[in-house]
Structure formats: structure tokens, C-alpha cells
Design a protein around this motif. Structure first.
Motif: not given
Length: 424
Positions: A226-228, A289-298
């Protein structure tokens, strides 16, 4: 399925890849600049389609590995000594790097004197924004703004001078897109050592799978921890060592492409259409997916889209070279201008947008009271109708910069660096 005949692909150039790298550069320009226009004038679907900038950057890095393997690594051997290769790559990057820094300094000086609010009052080489992907809650963007101290300014100047700025994971300095130059140069340093070995391996598909899996390890670790925030966002974004798998994957993809060409295993029309559909579906899925949970970005940023990006390169490499020499010439000129597009578009947009705002309120009274006019200019919204003009002028600037600024300095450097000539 395969076509019965082997398509002849030029040994010297891939015209399709010239258009691809120019298109990737143009996409990055849109990604970094279109969001400056009012949401009311920019349709949602345009914002969505131009909001996946990392797809273009990753594709460009993989494409660099693909093309360098084609030009410099034939039959598992370097075409020339590693020192000569690095001299050529340095001479290709460094003049553009210096030109971009000089242009940025001039543009910052101009807009600082114009002082159009709200942001131009902060226009200075010291101003940076911390790189994070964590949820700031109710905090404003100003909490991420930072003015570098004298020590920080000196350190980052030295990093820029030696093209090491991508190793700073906290913030981007001076001209932010220049981190790509720094990362590319690190890739080039590894090429003489790794490319021949990758080209010689008989298990390219297996190694390509290993590279993709290894590329996903850092983002998965960051997500599990959880290191965003800082410095992990910056590390995943641009740390050269963590982005190296994209470049290596491009080398392996070229090795597979050449093996397929030699064996006559060329995709037919139906298979190409299927491959193109896969690339398009991956791109559209990424937008969703980028509009969903932020982990998808990584995950999407660091590895999940790499198979689609390699397939895109493969498809464009299959495009036949047109018979029209003029078209081929312009394809090469625009393709060569792709890297300038990556690194010059931000200062070009800053200058263009401020000029548009200043001209929209220009009058005789501005000569007597520019401060009031500057405030009025800051209240103006940019016109989307003028955006094509910005794109055209930026392309013209990049072609000119490449041919009249970068190339002459490159030739000057090559006369002084250890470079092996055609005659050894």
C-alpha cells in the motif's frame, strides 16, 4: 495461420515504425496538454482516449530496443564495438537534451516576466511538484508544491548535466519530460552487454515471459505494501532500472520478428486483424480500469500492457515500404522528430498558451498597466479551435530542432568521440 510467401521487409528501415514512433510522440503531446482546456469544450471520450500517456511511453521504450537490435545487433553480434555504439547514442541524445534545457530556461524567463496568474507567478527553475499517486483527501495540490533550496538546485543541475535526473524519484525538475532522455541513456549503456545475449538465445518466448513477469514484481510489491506515495510512485514511473524490462522486451521482440521472417512465418490478414483487435481491446480496457481502484494504475503502467505494446510494434513492423520516395523521406523526417516531440512539447505549449492568453487581452492600455492585463489574461480560457495550430507549430519546431540544432552538434561530437567508421 500463415501466408504462403515471405514478405520482404527492408533491412535498412521500417517505414511503419517511423509512423508509429511519430504517432507515439504526438500522443504524448496530447496527453500532457489537452487537460489544460476547459472540460466544457473537451468531450469526455477525447479526454479518455488521450489519458493513457504511459502506453505511448512504454511502447516507445520497447520500440527503441526493437530498432536498435535491428540496426546494431545482427546474428547475435554487435555491428561495432560497444564504445563506438555508446558514442553514437550519446551524440544523438545529448544535443537534444541541452537544447531542451536551453529552451525551457528561455520560456521560464519569458513567462516569469509576463506573470500571468495563477501559475506563472511561480515560474522558476526552483519550482517542482512531488510525484505521488496517493489519495490526498481534502488537501490541495499546493501541499505537493516545493521550491528547491540552493543545495537541491545544484544537485539536480548536476543530475541534468549528466543525464541522471530519472534517478530522482521525488520530483521532476526543469523540463519534466526530459526524464525519458535519462532513462533511454541508461538503456543504451546496457545494450552492448545484454542485446547480443538476448538475440542469441534460442528460447526468446520463454525469456520474454520472464521479462514481463519480472517487470510486474515491483508494482505488485508496492500494491501489497500500500505504498502509493513518495518515493515509490516516482520509482515506478521513471527509475531506469525498473523500466529496463520494456527495452529488453523490445530486443527480444525483434529477435522473434526476424526469426519469423526468416522462417516464412508471417501473419496473414485475418491474424493481423485479430492482433490489432487485441491491442485495441487492451487499450480500451486500460482506460476503463484506470477509473477504478488506484492499484490498476501501477499494474497497467509497469508491465500489464507490455504484451499489447509489443504486438503493436510487431504489426507496424510488417507494413511494407511504399514505393513513393517522397513519402518515405517524410516518414523518416517525422519519425526522427519523435524524440524531440517527447521532450520539447511542454515548453512549446507553455509559450503557445501564454501567447494566446496575452493576445486575447492585448490593447494599448496594456503598455501602461501590464499587471492589470496579466490578471485579465489569466482569466481567459484556451480555445480548443487553436489546438491544431499548436500541434502543427510543435511538429515544425521539432523537425527544425532535430535537423538544424541536434544534427549539427551530433556531427561535431562524432568527430571528437571514439566512433568506428564503415571502414573500421
Amino acid at each position: 495461420m500463415q501466408e504462403p510467401r515471405v514478405e520482404q521487409v527492408s533491412k535498412d528501415k521500417f517505414i511503419g515504425l517511423e509512423w508509429l514512433r511519430f504517432s507515439l510522440g504526438l500522443y504524448i503531446v496530447c496527453f500532457h496538454t489537452l487537460h489544460n482546456y476547459a472540460e466544457t469544450s473537451l468531450p469526455d471520450w477525447v479526454a479518455d482516449l488521450t489519458g493513457v500517456g504511459f502506453f505511448a511511453t512504454s511502447s516507445f521504450f520497447a520500440l527503441s530496443g526493437f530498432l536498435l537490435a535491428h540496426v546494431y545487433c545482427q546474428q547475435g553480434r554487435m555491428r561495432e564495438p560497444g564504445r563506438s555504439f555508446l558514442s553514437r547514442r550519446f551524440a544523438n541524445l545529448y544535443p537534444l537534451h541541452l537544447f531542451s534545457l536551453a529552451l525551457t530556461a528561455v520560456v521560464l524567463l519569458i513567462i516569469a516576466n509576463l506573470g500571468i496568474p495563477p501559475d506563472d507567478t511561480k515560474a522558476t527553475l526552483r519550482f517542482v511538484v512531488y510525484d505521488t499517486n496517493e489519495d490526498l483527501g481534502d488537501a490541495s495540490r499546493e501541499t505537493l508544491e516545493h521550491f528547491m533550496s540552493n543545495g537541491e538546485l545544484l544537485l539536480n543541475f548536476v543530475l541534468q548535466l549528466f543525464m541522471l535526473q530519472a534517478w530522482n524519484p521525488y520530483y521532476l525538475t526543469f523540463n519534466p519530460p526530459l526524464w525519458s532522455i535519462s532513462t533511454l541513456f541508461f538503456f543504451y549503456l546496457t545494450f552492448p552487454l545484454l542485446a547480443p545475449r538476448l538475440m542469441r538465445t534460442p528460447h526468446k518466448v520463454a525469456w520474454l515471459t520472464v521479462v514481463v513477469v519480472l517487470y510486474l514484481v515491483p508494482p505488485v510489491w508496492v500494491i501489497l505494501q500500500q505504498e502509493y506515495g513518495i518515493p515509490f510512485t516516482g520509482m515506478l514511473h521513471r527509475m531506469p532500472l525498473l523500466r529496463l524490462p520494456e527495452f529488453l522486451a523490445g530486443i527480444l521482440a525483434y529477435g522473434l520478428f526476424r526469426e519469423h521472417q526468416t522462417a516464412g512465418r508471417v501473419p496473414n490478414g485475418a491474424l493481423r486483424l485479430l492482433m490489432a483487435g487485441f491491442v485495441l481491446c487492451c487499450f480500451l480496457l486500460a482506460i476503463w480500469l484506470l477509473k477504478g481502484e488506484k492499484y490498476w494504475y501501477f499494474l497497467l503502467h509497469n508491465g500489464l500492457l507490455l504484451p499489447a505494446q509489443l504486438m503493436l510494434i510487431y504489426l507496424f513492423a510488417l507494413i511494407r515500404t511504399p514505393k513513393r520516395e517522397r513519402l518515405n523521406l517524410w516518414s523518416q523526417r517525422l519519425g526522427t522528430a519523435s524524440l524531440p516531440l517527447f521532450v520539447l512539447h511542454v515548453p512549446a505549449f507553455v509559450l503557445f498558451s501564454r501567447t494566446e492568453k496575452a493576445l486575447s487581452v492585448a490593447s494599448a492600455r496594456c503598455l501602461d498597466d501590464w499587471a492589470a492585463c496579466a490578471v485579465q489574461a489569466g482569466e481567459q480560457t484556451l480555445s480548443l479551435w487553436l489546438y491544431p495550430l499548436y500541434l502543427l507549430l510543435t511538429v515544425v519546431l521539432c523537425v527544425w530542432a532535430q535537423e538544424h540544432a541536434v544534427v549539427p552538434v551530433r556531427k561535431w561530437l562524432l568527430r571528437r568521440l571514439p566512433v568506428q567508421t564503415k571502414h573500421g
